[in-house]
Motif scaffolding. Structure first.
Motif, short mmCIF file in Angstrom:
data_model
loop_
_atom_site.label_atom_id
_atom_site.label_comp_id
_atom_site.label_asym_id
_atom_site.label_seq_id
_atom_site.Cartn_x
_atom_site.Cartn_y
_atom_site.Cartn_z
N LYS A 1 -6.33 6.99 -13.01
CA LYS A 1 -6.18 7.39 -11.60
C LYS A 1 -5.50 8.75 -11.50
O LYS A 1 -5.86 9.58 -10.66
CB LYS A 1 -5.30 6.37 -10.85
CG LYS A 1 -6.02 5.12 -10.44
CD LYS A 1 -5.11 4.33 -9.50
CE LYS A 1 -5.82 3.09 -9.01
NZ LYS A 1 -5.02 2.33 -8.08
N LYS B 1 -7.90 11.52 -12.62
CA LYS B 1 -8.93 11.70 -11.59
C LYS B 1 -8.34 12.46 -10.39
O LYS B 1 -8.97 13.38 -9.84
CB LYS B 1 -9.44 10.32 -11.15
CG LYS B 1 -10.77 10.37 -10.46
CD LYS B 1 -11.32 8.96 -10.30
CE LYS B 1 -11.94 8.83 -8.93
NZ LYS B 1 -12.03 7.48 -8.44
N ALA B 2 -7.12 12.10 -10.01
CA ALA B 2 -6.47 12.77 -8.87
C ALA B 2 -6.22 14.24 -9.19
O ALA B 2 -6.34 15.10 -8.31
CB ALA B 2 -5.16 12.07 -8.52
N ASN C 1 -9.44 16.03 -8.78
CA ASN C 1 -9.84 16.14 -7.36
C ASN C 1 -8.89 17.00 -6.54
O ASN C 1 -8.97 17.02 -5.31
CB ASN C 1 -9.93 14.75 -6.73
CG ASN C 1 -11.11 13.97 -7.27
OD1 ASN C 1 -12.06 14.56 -7.79
ND2 ASN C 1 -11.06 12.66 -7.18
N ILE D 1 -5.71 16.63 -5.98
CA ILE D 1 -4.66 15.90 -5.25
C ILE D 1 -3.31 16.07 -5.96
O ILE D 1 -2.27 16.29 -5.34
CB ILE D 1 -5.04 14.40 -5.18
CG1 ILE D 1 -6.29 14.24 -4.32
CG2 ILE D 1 -3.90 13.52 -4.71
CD1 ILE D 1 -7.12 13.04 -4.64
N LEU D 2 -3.38 15.99 -7.27
CA LEU D 2 -2.16 16.00 -8.07
C LEU D 2 -1.83 17.41 -8.55
O LEU D 2 -2.72 18.17 -8.92
CB LEU D 2 -2.40 15.11 -9.31
CG LEU D 2 -1.18 14.50 -9.96
CD1 LEU D 2 -0.72 13.28 -9.19
CD2 LEU D 2 -1.47 14.13 -11.40
N ALA E 1 -2.02 9.57 -5.23
CA ALA E 1 -2.93 9.20 -6.33
C ALA E 1 -2.84 7.71 -6.65
O ALA E 1 -3.84 7.08 -6.99
CB ALA E 1 -2.60 10.02 -7.58
N ILE F 1 -4.99 15.65 -0.01
CA ILE F 1 -4.16 14.44 0.15
C ILE F 1 -4.39 13.82 1.54
O ILE F 1 -4.47 12.59 1.68
CB ILE F 1 -2.66 14.79 -0.09
CG1 ILE F 1 -2.46 15.15 -1.57
CG2 ILE F 1 -1.75 13.63 0.31
CD1 ILE F 1 -1.13 15.74 -1.92
N VAL G 1 -7.45 11.72 1.32
CA VAL G 1 -7.20 10.44 0.65
C VAL G 1 -6.53 9.45 1.62
O VAL G 1 -6.91 8.28 1.69
CB VAL G 1 -6.28 10.65 -0.60
CG1 VAL G 1 -5.79 9.33 -1.15
CG2 VAL G 1 -7.03 11.42 -1.67
#
Ligand code: PTJ
Length: 245
Positions: free
Chosen positions: A17, A20-21, A24, A26-27, A80, A112, A115
């Motif tokens: 996860k 992947k985040a 994408n 996000i992280l 995430a 974010i 998400v």
């Protein structure tokens, strides 16, 4: 594809996860390092919620339920790992959700936000850069606070921080609840309530605790807090770290 019978299945799933985040947007890249540090502490506590963490979760639920304006602060790692649970908790508590990033960029804020909307959130604070206040004494972009959200909050849940904000927020009279696997972090030491546990275990427990304490009187909630001492509880948490051969 991680085989379900792998002895480290849950841990690998979380890593998946996290990666992947990151891919994408996000992280933060440092979010992967932060996750690794968390993994190491989780190993040392046997990857389970300790009795002292359970106590802190109960105190956190009582504090959030007594709050006038509770805010759940969300960063990259939190989005995430537990976006759905954050939305559920905000509904149970009638709390605001605010995105607050250490490595703040407009792209990450948007990723974010997406998400959280996908997880069911409707109102998300901290996204409108033109409408943000700044908390005095914090040098990083984490100083940003939306006027109706963190700036005005009396209780803020700040999971997985890196310590520059919790202390200042506490000094400004707010009740700060943190979730951090590292009991020695500045955030854990400075916060009003420190939950030393993995956020993926804490959030479902915090939701259940909030649901059950919601039925109790204000006096019962206040009594839970009178009987909770964060410093003492953090020392108990530290004792759960065992080095076994
Ligand atoms: O998304 P941003 O830009 O706001 O950045 C977020 C990070 C996490 C990168 C930033 O806040 C940071 O650098 O944090 P630190 O200093 O690495 O601190 C994060 C803390 O969270 C560490 O003490 C870790 O042990 C702890 N931690 C990591 N994963 C978990 C965790 N605690 C609870 N549950 C976890 N899954």
């Amino acid at each position: 594809m991680i085989p379900k019978n792998h002895p480290r299945y849950q841990s690998l799933l979380l890593r998946h996860k996290i990666v992947k985040a990151y891919k994408n947007g996000i992280l933060a890249d440092s979010g992967m390092i932060a996750h690794g540090r968390g993994e190491a502490f989780d190993y040392l506590i046997g990857e389970k919620t300790s009795p002292s963490a359970h106590k802190a979760i109960k105190a956190a639920a009582a504090t959030l339920l007594l709050s006038q304006n509770p805010v759940l602060s969300v960063n990259g790692n939190t989005a995430a790992l537990v976006a759905e649970e954050i939305v559920e908790l905000s509904e149970v508590l009638d709390a605001k959700i605010e995105i607050n990033l250490f490595y703040r960029t407009e792209e990450r804020i948007k990723a974010i936000e997406k998400v959280l909307i996908g997880a069911g959130a409707s109102d998300i604070y901290g996204t409108d850069t033109t409408n943000l206040k700044f908390i005095d004494g914090i040098e990083s972009p984490r100083a940003t606070a939306s006027p109706q959200g963190i700036f005005d909050a009396d209780v803020v849940l700040v999971p997985l921080e890196d310590g520059d904000r919790a202390e200042i927020l506490v000094q400004s009279g707010k009740n700060i609840i943190t979730i951090d696997l590292n009991p020695l972090s500045r955030t854990s030491k400075m916060s009003s309530i420190s939950i030393m546990d993995n956020i993926v275990r804490t959030l479902p427990l915090l939701i259940n605790e909030s649901l059950s304490l919601k039925k109790e009187s204000k006096n019962t909630l206040k009594n839970i807090l009178i009987n909770f001492n964060n410093e003492k509880n953090l020392k108990e948490s530290l004792k759960t770290i065992e080095i076994k051969k």
